[in-house]
Design a protein around this motif. Structure first.
Motif, PDB file in Angstrom:
ATOM      1  N   UNK A  17       0.852  -1.182   0.000  1.00  0.00           N
ATOM      2  CA  UNK A  17       0.000   0.000   0.000  1.00  0.00           C
ATOM      3  C   UNK A  17       0.889   1.233   0.000  1.00  0.00           C
ATOM      4  N   UNK A  18       0.544   2.181  -0.871  1.00  0.00           N
ATOM      5  CA  UNK A  18       1.247   3.461  -0.879  1.00  0.00           C
ATOM      6  C   UNK A  18       0.234   4.580  -0.691  1.00  0.00           C
ATOM      7  N   UNK A  19       0.726   5.684  -0.163  1.00  0.00           N
ATOM      8  CA  UNK A  19      -0.113   6.849   0.088  1.00  0.00           C
ATOM      9  C   UNK A  19       0.365   7.998  -0.775  1.00  0.00           C
ATOM     10  N   UNK A  20      -0.586   8.631  -1.468  1.00  0.00           N
ATOM     11  CA  UNK A  20      -0.291   9.723  -2.386  1.00  0.00           C
ATOM     12  C   UNK A  20      -1.165  10.923  -2.042  1.00  0.00           C
ATOM     13  N   UNK A  21      -0.659  12.102  -2.314  1.00  0.00           N
ATOM     14  CA  UNK A  21      -1.458  13.309  -2.163  1.00  0.00           C
ATOM     15  C   UNK A  21      -2.434  13.424  -3.328  1.00  0.00           C
ATOM     16  N   UNK A  22      -3.652  13.819  -3.040  1.00  0.00           N
ATOM     17  CA  UNK A  22      -4.601  14.142  -4.099  1.00  0.00           C
ATOM     18  C   UNK A  22      -4.289  15.563  -4.576  1.00  0.00           C
ATOM     19  N   UNK A  23      -4.992  16.023  -5.597  1.00  0.00           N
ATOM     20  CA  UNK A  23      -4.796  17.405  -6.058  1.00  0.00           C
ATOM     21  C   UNK A  23      -5.106  18.396  -4.945  1.00  0.00           C
ATOM     22  N   UNK A  24      -6.146  18.094  -4.163  1.00  0.00           N
ATOM     23  CA  UNK A  24      -6.489  18.942  -3.021  1.00  0.00           C
ATOM     24  C   UNK A  24      -5.353  18.945  -1.992  1.00  0.00           C
ATOM     25  N   UNK A  25      -4.779  17.783  -1.750  1.00  0.00           N
ATOM     26  CA  UNK A  25      -3.647  17.677  -0.833  1.00  0.00           C
ATOM     27  C   UNK A  25      -2.425  18.418  -1.336  1.00  0.00           C
ATOM     28  N   UNK A  26      -2.205  18.375  -2.660  1.00  0.00           N
ATOM     29  CA  UNK A  26      -1.061  19.093  -3.243  1.00  0.00           C
ATOM     30  C   UNK A  26      -1.242  20.605  -3.132  1.00  0.00           C
ATOM     31  N   UNK A  27      -2.482  21.072  -3.161  1.00  0.00           N
ATOM     32  CA  UNK A  27      -2.736  22.505  -2.989  1.00  0.00           C
ATOM     33  C   UNK A  27      -2.336  22.994  -1.604  1.00  0.00           C
ATOM     34  N   UNK A  28      -2.237  22.077  -0.653  1.00  0.00           N
ATOM     35  CA  UNK A  28      -1.845  22.458   0.706  1.00  0.00           C
ATOM     36  C   UNK A  28      -0.397  22.935   0.797  1.00  0.00           C
ATOM     37  N   UNK A  29       0.395  22.712  -0.246  1.00  0.00           N
ATOM     38  CA  UNK A  29       1.790  23.159  -0.201  1.00  0.00           C
ATOM     39  C   UNK A  29       1.859  24.667   0.020  1.00  0.00           C
ATOM     40  N   UNK A  30       0.910  25.408  -0.525  1.00  0.00           N
ATOM     41  CA  UNK A  30       0.893  26.860  -0.335  1.00  0.00           C
ATOM     42  C   UNK A  30       0.535  27.216   1.107  1.00  0.00           C
ATOM     43  N   UNK A  31      -0.434  26.491   1.664  1.00  0.00           N
ATOM     44  CA  UNK A  31      -0.817  26.713   3.055  1.00  0.00           C
ATOM     45  C   UNK A  31       0.333  26.359   3.982  1.00  0.00           C
ATOM     46  N   UNK A  32       0.996  25.244   3.712  1.00  0.00           N
ATOM     47  CA  UNK A  32       2.123  24.814   4.545  1.00  0.00           C
ATOM     48  C   UNK A  32       3.258  25.836   4.474  1.00  0.00           C
ATOM     49  N   UNK A  33       3.468  26.410   3.300  1.00  0.00           N
ATOM     50  CA  UNK A  33       4.505  27.425   3.141  1.00  0.00           C
ATOM     51  C   UNK A  33       4.186  28.658   4.000  1.00  0.00           C
ATOM     52  N   UNK A  34       2.915  29.069   4.018  1.00  0.00           N
ATOM     53  CA  UNK A  34       2.505  30.208   4.835  1.00  0.00           C
ATOM     54  C   UNK A  34       2.619  29.895   6.327  1.00  0.00           C
ATOM     55  N   UNK A  35       2.252  28.668   6.717  1.00  0.00           N
ATOM     56  CA  UNK A  35       2.401  28.262   8.110  1.00  0.00           C
ATOM     57  C   UNK A  35       3.864  28.293   8.532  1.00  0.00           C
ATOM     58  N   UNK A  36       4.739  27.834   7.659  1.00  0.00           N
ATOM     59  CA  UNK A  36       6.175  27.834   7.951  1.00  0.00           C
ATOM     60  C   UNK A  36       6.697  29.255   8.104  1.00  0.00           C
ATOM     61  N   UNK A  37       6.291  30.137   7.211  1.00  0.00           N
ATOM     62  CA  UNK A  37       6.706  31.536   7.296  1.00  0.00           C
ATOM     63  C   UNK A  37       6.209  32.177   8.583  1.00  0.00           C
ATOM     64  N   UNK A  38       4.952  31.929   8.908  1.00  0.00           N
ATOM     65  CA  UNK A  38       4.389  32.475  10.139  1.00  0.00           C
ATOM     66  C   UNK A  38       5.098  31.940  11.370  1.00  0.00           C
ATOM     67  N   UNK A  39       5.413  30.656  11.361  1.00  0.00           N
ATOM     68  CA  UNK A  39       6.103  30.051  12.505  1.00  0.00           C
ATOM     69  C   UNK A  39       7.497  30.641  12.666  1.00  0.00           C
TER      70      UNK A  39
END
Length: 154
Positions: free
Chosen positions: A90-112
């Protein structure tokens, strides 16, 4: 900010806040302790097997990893792909919605990065003040040097 200004801002925010808050909803999806590290590892290296993902995240139990992966799959952020082989692969992959989170994660990292030094300095100043009060007594401190948050405790 004085108390009156704060109360006005809070009231304005309350009027603008929708009954169904998108921030609260988003935090219910990714806000648990392990979901962000799991998503981050999949953003860095998509298509991971369960055990490899467990090693990459580190410190997570099998129960929590399984629970978090199921919840992320139910929320449409990851896809569980089974090859249908024995033993199971079994492998786990990001969906397109999950891949869109890269922008949110980038903002969270900057804020942190911006927020962390402030909290470290605030905590350090608070503990230095408490240590000074402990050594010298509260009477030795100016009333302006004691944060209002600790006044109720004295």
């Amino acid at each position: 900010m004085d108390q009156k200004t704060f109360e006005n801002k809070a009231e304005q925010l309350n009027e603008k806040m929708p009954e169904y808050c998108p921030i609260t909803y988003s935090m219910s999806i990714i806000g648990s302790k392990w979901k962000i590290p799991i998503l981050w590892k999949l953003i860095l290296d998509d298509g991971q097997h369960y055990n490899h993902l467990k090693r990459m995240v580190g410190g997570i139990t099998n129960t929590m990893l399984t629970k978090s992966l199921r919840e992320l799959e139910d929320d449409g952020l990851i896809l569980r792909h089974s090859d249908g082989t024995v033993p199971p692969s079994v492998t786990y992959h990001l969906t397109d919605l999950g891949k869109d989170l890269v922008y949110t994660m980038e903002e969270l990292l900057t804020g942190a990065k911006n927020y962390t030094p402030l909290t470290k300095n605030s905590k350090k100043a608070f503990y230095l003040l408490i240590n000074r009060i402990y050594k010298n007594g509260i009477e030795s401190q100016s009333r302006y040097s004691i944060p209002f948050l600790i006044l109720p405790f004295f």
